[in-house]
Design an enzyme around this catalytic site. Sequence first.
Site, short mmCIF file in Angstrom:
data_model
loop_
_atom_site.label_atom_id
_atom_site.label_comp_id
_atom_site.label_asym_id
_atom_site.label_seq_id
_atom_site.Cartn_x
_atom_site.Cartn_y
_atom_site.Cartn_z
N VAL A 182 18.69 11.70 -15.60
CA VAL A 182 18.82 10.46 -16.36
C VAL A 182 17.46 9.77 -16.23
O VAL A 182 17.18 9.10 -15.25
CB VAL A 182 19.94 9.56 -15.82
CG1 VAL A 182 20.06 8.29 -16.67
CG2 VAL A 182 21.27 10.30 -15.77
N SER B 51 -10.34 -10.19 -42.49
CA SER B 51 -9.22 -10.08 -43.41
C SER B 51 -8.37 -8.84 -43.13
O SER B 51 -7.14 -8.92 -43.01
CB SER B 51 -9.73 -10.05 -44.85
OG SER B 51 -8.67 -9.90 -45.76
N HIS C 74 0.84 -1.20 0.00
CA HIS C 74 0.00 0.00 0.00
C HIS C 74 0.87 1.25 0.00
O HIS C 74 0.45 2.31 0.46
CB HIS C 74 -0.95 0.02 1.21
CG HIS C 74 -1.70 -1.25 1.40
ND1 HIS C 74 -2.81 -1.58 0.66
CD2 HIS C 74 -1.48 -2.30 2.24
CE1 HIS C 74 -3.25 -2.77 1.03
NE2 HIS C 74 -2.47 -3.23 1.98
N SER D 268 16.76 15.70 -20.11
CA SER D 268 15.71 16.71 -20.06
C SER D 268 16.14 17.89 -20.90
O SER D 268 17.34 18.22 -20.97
CB SER D 268 15.47 17.15 -18.61
OG SER D 268 14.70 18.34 -18.56
#
Length: 466
Positions: free
Chosen positions: A304, A342, A173, A297
Amino acid sequence: MTTGDMAHLAALGPLDGRYRADVAALASFFSEAALFRYRVRVEVEYLIFLSRARGITFVPPLTPQQQAALRALYRQFCDEDALAIADWDRRINHDVKAVEYWLRERLTALGLTGYLEAVHFAITSEDVNNLAYALMVKEAREMVLLPALEAIVERLRQLADEEAATPMLARTHGQPATPTTFGKEMNVFYMRLRRAINDVMAIRITGKLNGASGVFAAHQAALPQIDWLKFSRAFVRSLDLEPILLTTQIEPHDTLAALCDALKRVGTILTDLSQDCWRYISDGYLVQAARAGDVGSSTMPHKVNPIDFENAEGNLALAGALLELFSRKLPVSRLQRDLSDSTVLRNLGLAFGYCLLAYQRLLRGLQKVAVDRARLRRDLEAHPEVLAEAIQTILRREGFAEPYELLKEFTRGRALTADDIARFIAGLPVSDAVRAELQALSPAAYIGLAVKLAQLRDEAIASTWT
């Protein structure tokens, strides 16, 4: 800039553009030229099979040299052959009949004019198409997708072994929970993926050859003395496919749907893995190797980004959507035949392409990461409250009254230190031996059988596809 570069830049979709190099291995299975080649293969093998059948006297036996020359038509299939069939298709607007007419030309060139009327004898286009698609899917699965998945499995096994004893704070959680090891968590994915791969390989793709409405009417009318049920089974098996006799005009696509569902399940597991790795990178548990020249960025030079895992997740979603569509749509055909399948079948290569691209990106991400063991240890030691479970369980063993409630009152919603835990233990009315046992507990050592689990390999589900 080359013509090839511009072709990629002008491509309508990224699989034939930006990602072409990543999925090029699938072009020999799912391109239009490949579909032509598979159809030629089915027609050639059918002709050879007719020539071998007892009682079919209008198709004389073919010599080994003639059979080799016929098989060379698909084994040495080239761009010029595909273009020639495409030219026939433009003229007559029927791609399967185009293959037949091209084959008749090739047989004439080979001096096999006595076999012209045996080409496409008594069969319908769907007899050729279903077998062609079955072969392309089967072989792309075994020759392209499975090796890519095996590479992921091997990397997961490596991480599981290397980090079997690397303790790590678990989160349930999203909250600190009973510690595990990084290796054990990777082995969970290893085993899940191994089972899913075996399910993919266990599916035997079916194929049919039974005529226009699936009743062998033309076959039986022309050659009633032949056991066409036996012939059909034997021919489909000769292609290493599973024969199915009872169909409408079309092969029902049920096993193809099953394969799509199995691949979708693989994708679900890999999506789970991609998201977990993304979070481990976010938390600093995994460190990515920076590649020289890459930009993380456009404005933040330090970044990274976990782009391989993000790319994998996105492409798995695309693949999953297509695979779900195929498994829902393809088994449905109005009455004995409609052509709505098809145009859908022509997109099988897209789903396989997005699968392959995702597998490759995920593998690249896994190969670039390393575990920051010191970071894992620091994070684990910062949460000594995870020992509350161990403490209350030992106290239960000793018959201590309501230890869960006691530990809940002491730990819940509080930021605790190791000293807080030590003082709490020191104040418990227990024997010296039990107190010493509790004091010896540490988050890093509270990993149960995680090391053994990280190294567990269930031989019963070991891959058998090779």
